[in-house]
Motif scaffolding. Structure first.
Motif, PDB file in Angstrom:
ATOM      1  N   PRO A 164       9.228  93.199 -17.725  1.00 36.94           N
ATOM      2  CA  PRO A 164       8.500  94.240 -18.348  1.00 36.94           C
ATOM      3  C   PRO A 164       7.207  94.745 -17.721  1.00 36.94           C
ATOM      4  O   PRO A 164       6.494  94.091 -17.180  1.00 36.94           O
ATOM      5  CB  PRO A 164       8.059  93.584 -19.631  1.00 36.94           C
ATOM      6  CG  PRO A 164       9.118  92.576 -19.898  1.00 36.94           C
ATOM      7  CD  PRO A 164       8.982  92.060 -18.401  1.00 36.94           C
ATOM      8  N   LEU A 169      16.296  90.560 -20.309  1.00 41.21           N
ATOM      9  CA  LEU A 169      14.890  90.607 -20.618  1.00 41.21           C
ATOM     10  C   LEU A 169      14.220  89.219 -21.494  1.00 41.21           C
ATOM     11  O   LEU A 169      15.063  88.895 -22.366  1.00 41.21           O
ATOM     12  CB  LEU A 169      14.743  91.956 -21.593  1.00 41.21           C
ATOM     13  CG  LEU A 169      13.308  92.228 -21.805  1.00 41.21           C
ATOM     14  CD1 LEU A 169      12.427  92.540 -20.586  1.00 41.21           C
ATOM     15  CD2 LEU A 169      13.175  93.444 -22.739  1.00 41.21           C
ATOM     16  N   LYS A 170      13.301  88.807 -21.059  1.00 44.68           N
ATOM     17  CA  LYS A 170      13.081  87.388 -21.822  1.00 44.68           C
ATOM     18  C   LYS A 170      12.124  88.092 -23.036  1.00 44.68           C
ATOM     19  O   LYS A 170      12.030  89.293 -23.362  1.00 44.68           O
ATOM     20  CB  LYS A 170      11.767  86.728 -21.040  1.00 44.68           C
ATOM     21  CG  LYS A 170      12.677  85.752 -19.975  1.00 44.68           C
ATOM     22  CD  LYS A 170      11.760  85.210 -18.992  1.00 44.68           C
ATOM     23  CE  LYS A 170      12.539  84.300 -17.832  1.00 44.68           C
ATOM     24  NZ  LYS A 170      11.612  83.557 -17.065  1.00 44.68           N
ATOM     25  N   PRO A 227      17.907  96.365 -27.198  1.00 42.10           N
ATOM     26  CA  PRO A 227      18.413  97.033 -25.690  1.00 42.10           C
ATOM     27  C   PRO A 227      18.989  98.338 -25.958  1.00 42.10           C
ATOM     28  O   PRO A 227      19.778  98.635 -26.879  1.00 42.10           O
ATOM     29  CB  PRO A 227      19.325  95.946 -25.136  1.00 42.10           C
ATOM     30  CG  PRO A 227      20.087  95.464 -26.437  1.00 42.10           C
ATOM     31  CD  PRO A 227      18.917  95.350 -27.394  1.00 42.10           C
ATOM     32  N   TYR A 266      13.755  99.309 -24.291  1.00 38.35           N
ATOM     33  CA  TYR A 266      13.525  98.252 -25.112  1.00 38.35           C
ATOM     34  C   TYR A 266      12.479  98.450 -26.201  1.00 38.35           C
ATOM     35  O   TYR A 266      11.464  99.624 -26.031  1.00 38.35           O
ATOM     36  CB  TYR A 266      13.264  96.811 -24.515  1.00 38.35           C
ATOM     37  CG  TYR A 266      12.252  96.784 -23.521  1.00 38.35           C
ATOM     38  CD1 TYR A 266      10.999  96.213 -23.561  1.00 38.35           C
ATOM     39  CD2 TYR A 266      12.586  97.283 -22.203  1.00 38.35           C
ATOM     40  CE1 TYR A 266      10.019  96.313 -22.961  1.00 38.35           C
ATOM     41  CE2 TYR A 266      11.645  97.351 -21.046  1.00 38.35           C
ATOM     42  CZ  TYR A 266      10.148  96.801 -21.667  1.00 38.35           C
ATOM     43  OH  TYR A 266       9.354  96.566 -20.461  1.00 38.35           O
ATOM     44  N   SER A 295      14.091  92.317 -30.571  1.00 38.24           N
ATOM     45  CA  SER A 295      14.027  92.824 -29.379  1.00 38.24           C
ATOM     46  C   SER A 295      15.406  93.822 -29.526  1.00 38.24           C
ATOM     47  O   SER A 295      16.494  93.254 -30.085  1.00 38.24           O
ATOM     48  CB  SER A 295      14.287  92.027 -28.229  1.00 38.24           C
ATOM     49  OG  SER A 295      13.943  92.375 -26.810  1.00 38.24           O
ATOM     50  N   ASP A 322      12.070 100.715 -18.361  1.00 37.56           N
ATOM     51  CA  ASP A 322      11.869  99.845 -16.999  1.00 37.56           C
ATOM     52  C   ASP A 322      12.987  99.922 -16.198  1.00 37.56           C
ATOM     53  O   ASP A 322      14.096 100.244 -16.915  1.00 37.56           O
ATOM     54  CB  ASP A 322      11.627  98.596 -17.123  1.00 37.56           C
ATOM     55  CG  ASP A 322      10.012  98.167 -17.486  1.00 37.56           C
ATOM     56  OD1 ASP A 322       9.300  98.812 -16.629  1.00 37.56           O
ATOM     57  OD2 ASP A 322       9.602  97.657 -18.159  1.00 37.56           O
ATOM     58  N   CYS A 342      15.482  87.034 -27.187  1.00 30.97           N
ATOM     59  CA  CYS A 342      15.711  87.867 -25.777  1.00 30.97           C
ATOM     60  C   CYS A 342      16.721  88.898 -25.829  1.00 30.97           C
ATOM     61  O   CYS A 342      17.266  88.897 -26.733  1.00 30.97           O
ATOM     62  CB  CYS A 342      16.199  86.592 -24.728  1.00 30.97           C
ATOM     63  SG  CYS A 342      17.655  86.134 -25.054  1.00 30.97           S
ATOM     64  N   THR A 363      17.080  89.876 -13.955  1.00 28.54           N
ATOM     65  CA  THR A 363      16.286  89.968 -15.224  1.00 28.54           C
ATOM     66  C   THR A 363      15.114  90.954 -15.068  1.00 28.54           C
ATOM     67  O   THR A 363      14.494  90.882 -14.152  1.00 28.54           O
ATOM     68  CB  THR A 363      15.532  88.652 -15.332  1.00 28.54           C
ATOM     69  OG1 THR A 363      16.554  87.554 -15.597  1.00 28.54           O
ATOM     70  CG2 THR A 363      14.897  88.317 -16.400  1.00 28.54           C
ATOM     71  N   VAL A 364      15.033  91.696 -16.044  1.00 32.95           N
ATOM     72  CA  VAL A 364      14.178  92.997 -15.933  1.00 32.95           C
ATOM     73  C   VAL A 364      12.566  92.401 -16.321  1.00 32.95           C
ATOM     74  O   VAL A 364      12.523  91.518 -17.190  1.00 32.95           O
ATOM     75  CB  VAL A 364      14.331  93.945 -16.939  1.00 32.95           C
ATOM     76  CG1 VAL A 364      13.300  94.883 -16.965  1.00 32.95           C
ATOM     77  CG2 VAL A 364      15.580  94.429 -16.440  1.00 32.95           C
ATOM     78  N   MET A 405      16.573  98.885 -14.157  1.00 37.00           N
ATOM     79  CA  MET A 405      17.241  97.686 -14.293  1.00 37.00           C
ATOM     80  C   MET A 405      18.027  97.759 -13.064  1.00 37.00           C
ATOM     81  O   MET A 405      18.861  98.823 -12.559  1.00 37.00           O
ATOM     82  CB  MET A 405      18.209  97.796 -15.311  1.00 37.00           C
ATOM     83  CG  MET A 405      18.951  96.628 -15.837  1.00 37.00           C
ATOM     84  SD  MET A 405      20.001  96.665 -17.488  1.00 37.00           S
ATOM     85  CE  MET A 405      21.545  97.899 -16.799  1.00 37.00           C
ATOM     86  N   VAL A 411       9.532  89.496 -25.514  1.00 34.44           N
ATOM     87  CA  VAL A 411       8.366  90.442 -25.452  1.00 34.44           C
ATOM     88  C   VAL A 411       7.452  90.237 -26.715  1.00 34.44           C
ATOM     89  O   VAL A 411       7.489  89.251 -27.395  1.00 34.44           O
ATOM     90  CB  VAL A 411       9.026  92.028 -25.515  1.00 34.44           C
ATOM     91  CG1 VAL A 411       9.681  92.133 -24.196  1.00 34.44           C
ATOM     92  CG2 VAL A 411       9.836  92.362 -26.688  1.00 34.44           C
TER      93      VAL A 411
END
Length: 516
Positions: free
Chosen positions: A334, A275-276, A285, A298, A283, A316, A255, A331-332, A318, A278
């Motif tokens: 996606p 961000l959870k 950032p 990301y 991942s 995306d 994450c 939390t973003v 934030m 993907v």
């Protein structure tokens, strides 16, 4: 030599104007991008990104160069792509070819003449080094984000396992902050180790001691430093795995987590998830404020032909929650460019909820892989359900539950193995298996089943007489050498209705009631 390198860099950066309808930015599968590092320069938002070039059946990072993306307005979808902008061997005489890992471009302080310079912090492999791990961080400088770039420290890297002080970590993923008072800080690290250090105002020379940062719960790699309203924020790829983790259930996935601190070196306090996980296991950032709006960059595996080693950059908005102190990063969620509707299908497994006899599933596997519609040429462990444990039992099952009864007459299953049939170790094909359904008074074998194949190189198809049920199991007997049992693994398990219908994909809602 320097003039040749500059010419090589300049000629390689042939810009391409793009208008894209959403994420990922480069989605056609002809050019993959990874490890985004956004920055603002010359009135535009830029993203430095690596380039993934692994073949679809190769599980390795093949990353020979960096590229740039530029936009004046992310909402417009208009981007300029500068491919193959920087190659490590063209900038650093001491670097090997074709190892361009996650770097960052930072706009340096204004010179006495009023000019701005840009600094590239780049993790590359140091050739002719006898260090146990030869990854090292070099610094290049240019008058424009497009270069030409030249080595700002030609004598070698500023950070390695030997300089400025000896360490035993892998020295990659640098991130740099120029604080409000002009002081410069660099952070880096991976495999659960994160370091920080002050640099002199020349942006190159180590000034303060190398420090180990603590308090960033679940830190794995990819630190990203930033400051907002007097608070320091560290984003990072987190790998705090498990069935109740707020980060990821599978150890191979990550994450994006974050922590805050009142000063550049801490103390750091874990604050939660940005961000959870993907679609890619890794991942990475990068966050930046542009024209009053913060953005998170990301990467994912969502481009055409994408994968864990063929990643693509996404961007995306934030948002912040300023009702708490320090401000919380929301939390973003996606976003993805518009997708064509899924074609009608007989497969109704994607509307089911999955569970297994070994719940909670070992953290190297992921139960959701059973019905995500993906089969890979070279899967990693979280691309499948698996049952490996130090003492594997002779039988395991996987189960689908639907919210209401479904009518079915077939199934397809894709097994995976790393050991041959008859093995009592590792992961082997099942010795045999069968399907059972809940018939209202217990579990029963599906009626009139065709042969149950156990090969792992393709889907194994089973047909049976039509039944209506809310729960279905695949019951598998493990391979054995007569002494111990091997584990089992399944990449994908489809369940087939008699006729094709529009496909429904299950969301994150609660599990249906068990059978009985």
């Amino acid at each position: 030599m320097a003039s040749v390198a500059s010419a090589q860099q300049t000629s390689a950066a042939v810009p391409q104007e793009l208008t894209v309808p959403g994420n990922p930015i480069l989605a056609e599968g002809d050019y993959y991008s990874t490890d985004p590092a956004p920055f603002v320069a010359e009135g535009n938002l830029w993203i430095l990104a690596g380039r993934d070039m692994a073949a679809s059946d190769v599980n390795d990072f093949i990353m020979p160069e960096w590229q740039l993306l530029r936009t004046g307005d992310p909402a417009s979808g208009k981007w300029t792509h500068y491919p193959a902008t920087i190659k490590p061997e063209n900038v650093f005489a001491w670097a090997e070819e074709a190892r361009a890992y996650a770097g960052q471009i930072v706009e340096g302080p204004e010179s006495r003449e009023g000019a701005r310079r840009y600094y590239l912090y780049a993790p590359v492999l140091e050739k002719n080094s006898d260090a146990q791990d030869r990854f090292a961080i070099g610094v290049a400088v240019a008058d424009s984000p497009l270069g030409p770039w030249r080595d700002a420290h030609p004598s070698g890297p500023i950070i390695s396992q030997k300089v400025p002080v000896a360490n035993t970590i892998q020295n990659i993923d640098p991130t740099v902050l120029i604080d409000d008072d002009g002081r410069v800080y660099i952070y880096w690290g991976t495999f659960g180790q994160v370091r920080g250090m002050e640099l002199a105002r020349d942006m190159i020379t180590p000034k303060g001691p190398e420090q180990t940062l603590t308090g960033l719960t679940g830190f794995f790699e990819a630190p990203w430093i930033m400051k907002r309203k007097g608070t320091y924020y560290m984003l990072y790829a987190g790998n705090k795995a498990g069935p109740t983790s707020d980060c990821t259930p599978a150890v191979y996935y990550a994450c994006i987590a974050y922590g805050t601190a009142p000063s550049p070196m801490g103390p750091w306090t874990y604050r939660g998830i940005v961000l959870k996980p993907v679609s890619s296991t890794t991942s990475h950032p990068g966050a930046v404020e542009f024209k009053g709006q913060w953005y998170l960059a990301y990467h994912t595996a969502d481009a055409k032909g994408g994968g864990h080693f063929r990643r693509s950059v996404a961007l995306d908005r934030m948002e912040w929650d300023d009702s708490v102190t320090p401000a919380r990063i929301r939390t973003v969620v996606p976003t993805l460019r518009p997708q064509p509707p899924l074609p009608p299908s007989r497969n109704i497994a994607r509307s089911a909820w999955a569970t297994a006899s070994n719940d909670p599933v070992p953290v190297q596997f992921w139960i959701k892989a059973l019905n995500n519609g993906v089969v890979k040429e070279a899967p990693l462990p979280p691309d499948m359900w698996g049952s490996w444990s130090p003492a594997n039992p002779p039988r395991q099952w996987i189960e689908y539950r639907w919210d209401k009864p479904v009518t079915i007459d077939g199934s397809r299953i894709q097994f995976w193995n790393d050991q041959p049939a008859g093995s009592g170790m590792g992961v082997a094909p099942p010795a045999n298996w069968h399907l059972e359904y809940w018939g209202g008074a217990g579990w029963k074998p599906v009626p009139g089943a065709s042969a149950y194949g156990t090969a792992t190189d393709s889907f194994q198809n089973v047909t049976f007489r039509k039944i209506t049920t809310r729960c279905l199991r695949a019951v598998m007997d493990a391979s054995t050498d007569g002494k111990t049992h091997a584990a089992l693994a399944v990449q994908e398990w489809e369940v087939l209705a008699p006729k094709a219908a529009p496909m429904s994909i299950r969301g994150e809602g609660p599990a249906p009631a068990s059978c009985p």
